[in-house]
Write a protein that holds these residues in place. Sequence first.
Motif, PDB file in Angstrom:
ATOM      1  N   GLY A  35      58.852 -24.712  69.624  1.00  0.00           N
ATOM      2  CA  GLY A  35      57.140 -24.044  70.030  1.00  0.00           C
ATOM      3  C   GLY A  35      56.132 -25.006  69.800  1.00  0.00           C
ATOM      4  O   GLY A  35      54.817 -24.762  70.136  1.00  0.00           O
ATOM      5  N   HIS A  36      56.298 -26.322  69.804  1.00  0.00           N
ATOM      6  CA  HIS A  36      55.352 -27.335  69.648  1.00  0.00           C
ATOM      7  C   HIS A  36      54.935 -27.972  71.184  1.00  0.00           C
ATOM      8  O   HIS A  36      53.823 -28.347  71.276  1.00  0.00           O
ATOM      9  CB  HIS A  36      55.877 -28.401  68.738  1.00  0.00           C
ATOM     10  N   GLU A  37      55.676 -27.675  71.829  1.00  0.00           N
ATOM     11  CA  GLU A  37      55.441 -27.899  73.379  1.00  0.00           C
ATOM     12  C   GLU A  37      55.835 -26.890  74.130  1.00  0.00           C
ATOM     13  O   GLU A  37      56.665 -26.159  73.906  1.00  0.00           O
ATOM     14  CB  GLU A  37      56.181 -29.187  73.959  1.00  0.00           C
ATOM     15  N   ARG A  38      55.295 -26.604  75.718  1.00  0.00           N
ATOM     16  CA  ARG A  38      55.775 -25.849  76.495  1.00  0.00           C
ATOM     17  C   ARG A  38      56.475 -26.449  77.759  1.00  0.00           C
ATOM     18  O   ARG A  38      55.575 -27.579  78.218  1.00  0.00           O
ATOM     19  CB  ARG A  38      54.638 -24.864  76.972  1.00  0.00           C
ATOM     20  N   PRO A  39      57.497 -25.927  78.328  1.00  0.00           N
ATOM     21  CA  PRO A  39      57.743 -26.967  79.593  1.00  0.00           C
ATOM     22  C   PRO A  39      56.898 -26.418  80.580  1.00  0.00           C
ATOM     23  O   PRO A  39      56.235 -25.558  80.754  1.00  0.00           O
ATOM     24  CB  PRO A  39      59.200 -26.375  79.642  1.00  0.00           C
ATOM     25  N   SER A  40      56.782 -27.599  81.721  1.00  0.00           N
ATOM     26  CA  SER A  40      55.993 -27.096  82.799  1.00  0.00           C
ATOM     27  C   SER A  40      56.770 -26.016  83.596  1.00  0.00           C
ATOM     28  O   SER A  40      58.012 -25.965  83.308  1.00  0.00           O
ATOM     29  CB  SER A  40      55.913 -28.403  83.722  1.00  0.00           C
ATOM     30  N   PRO A  41      56.013 -25.339  84.681  1.00  0.00           N
ATOM     31  CA  PRO A  41      56.887 -24.406  85.278  1.00  0.00           C
ATOM     32  C   PRO A  41      57.915 -25.013  86.244  1.00  0.00           C
ATOM     33  O   PRO A  41      59.087 -24.447  85.959  1.00  0.00           O
ATOM     34  CB  PRO A  41      55.888 -23.711  86.420  1.00  0.00           C
ATOM     35  N   LYS A  42      57.879 -26.101  86.521  1.00  0.00           N
ATOM     36  CA  LYS A  42      59.011 -26.872  87.104  1.00  0.00           C
ATOM     37  C   LYS A  42      59.962 -27.058  86.342  1.00  0.00           C
ATOM     38  O   LYS A  42      61.256 -26.949  86.684  1.00  0.00           O
ATOM     39  CB  LYS A  42      58.506 -28.109  88.038  1.00  0.00           C
ATOM     40  N   THR A  43      59.765 -27.761  85.224  1.00  0.00           N
ATOM     41  CA  THR A  43      60.772 -28.020  84.171  1.00  0.00           C
ATOM     42  C   THR A  43      61.354 -26.624  83.579  1.00  0.00           C
ATOM     43  O   THR A  43      62.692 -26.699  83.462  1.00  0.00           O
ATOM     44  CB  THR A  43      60.017 -28.688  82.948  1.00  0.00           C
ATOM     45  N   ALA A  44      60.970 -25.634  83.620  1.00  0.00           N
ATOM     46  CA  ALA A  44      61.460 -24.406  83.016  1.00  0.00           C
ATOM     47  C   ALA A  44      62.462 -23.993  84.254  1.00  0.00           C
ATOM     48  O   ALA A  44      63.358 -23.694  83.756  1.00  0.00           O
ATOM     49  CB  ALA A  44      60.418 -23.315  82.874  1.00  0.00           C
ATOM     50  N   ARG A  53      72.201 -19.368  80.920  1.00  0.00           N
ATOM     51  CA  ARG A  53      72.013 -18.480  79.891  1.00  0.00           C
ATOM     52  C   ARG A  53      70.372 -18.420  79.457  1.00  0.00           C
ATOM     53  O   ARG A  53      69.763 -17.377  78.871  1.00  0.00           O
ATOM     54  CB  ARG A  53      72.544 -18.752  78.671  1.00  0.00           C
ATOM     55  N   LEU A  54      69.439 -19.219  79.818  1.00  0.00           N
ATOM     56  CA  LEU A  54      68.142 -19.350  79.471  1.00  0.00           C
ATOM     57  C   LEU A  54      67.444 -18.476  80.658  1.00  0.00           C
ATOM     58  O   LEU A  54      67.836 -18.377  81.675  1.00  0.00           O
ATOM     59  CB  LEU A  54      67.608 -20.719  79.875  1.00  0.00           C
ATOM     60  N   ARG A  55      66.261 -17.936  80.321  1.00  0.00           N
ATOM     61  CA  ARG A  55      65.446 -17.124  81.189  1.00  0.00           C
ATOM     62  C   ARG A  55      64.283 -17.588  81.146  1.00  0.00           C
ATOM     63  O   ARG A  55      63.467 -18.166  80.422  1.00  0.00           O
ATOM     64  CB  ARG A  55      65.579 -15.714  80.633  1.00  0.00           C
ATOM     65  N   LEU A  56      63.726 -17.600  82.505  1.00  0.00           N
ATOM     66  CA  LEU A  56      62.255 -18.067  82.515  1.00  0.00           C
ATOM     67  C   LEU A  56      61.175 -17.431  81.609  1.00  0.00           C
ATOM     68  O   LEU A  56      60.291 -17.937  81.351  1.00  0.00           O
ATOM     69  CB  LEU A  56      61.961 -18.133  84.185  1.00  0.00           C
ATOM     70  N   GLU A  57      61.295 -15.974  81.937  1.00  0.00           N
ATOM     71  CA  GLU A  57      60.495 -15.212  80.907  1.00  0.00           C
ATOM     72  C   GLU A  57      60.436 -15.646  79.549  1.00  0.00           C
ATOM     73  O   GLU A  57      59.518 -15.311  78.774  1.00  0.00           O
ATOM     74  CB  GLU A  57      60.449 -13.662  81.381  1.00  0.00           C
TER      75      GLU A  57
END
Length: 84
Positions: A35-44, A53-57
């Motif tokens: 939780g120290h960084e957030r991925p950019s939308p493109k990276t997500a 298995r990962l989810r965008l939301e």
Amino acid sequence: MNLQELYDEAGQPAIDALAFKLGMSSAYLSLIRRGHERPSPKTAQRMVACEQRLRLESLRPDIWKDNASVKPRTDRSEAKGGSA
């Protein structure tokens, strides 16, 4: 599933493999996981494409609420008014 859940389920090797597929460091993914960084939308989106298995939301709930098919919100505002 978010990165922490992936880590809890599959361990550091899963994070390392994802980092390799994405061409980024495991350390950066660990910052996202904690939780120290957030991925950019493109990276997500790339993360979900590489690890289904990962989810965008769960990666960016501020952009994708409960609908992973929604396009990401852009922070760019269009200038209004006439040309000079």
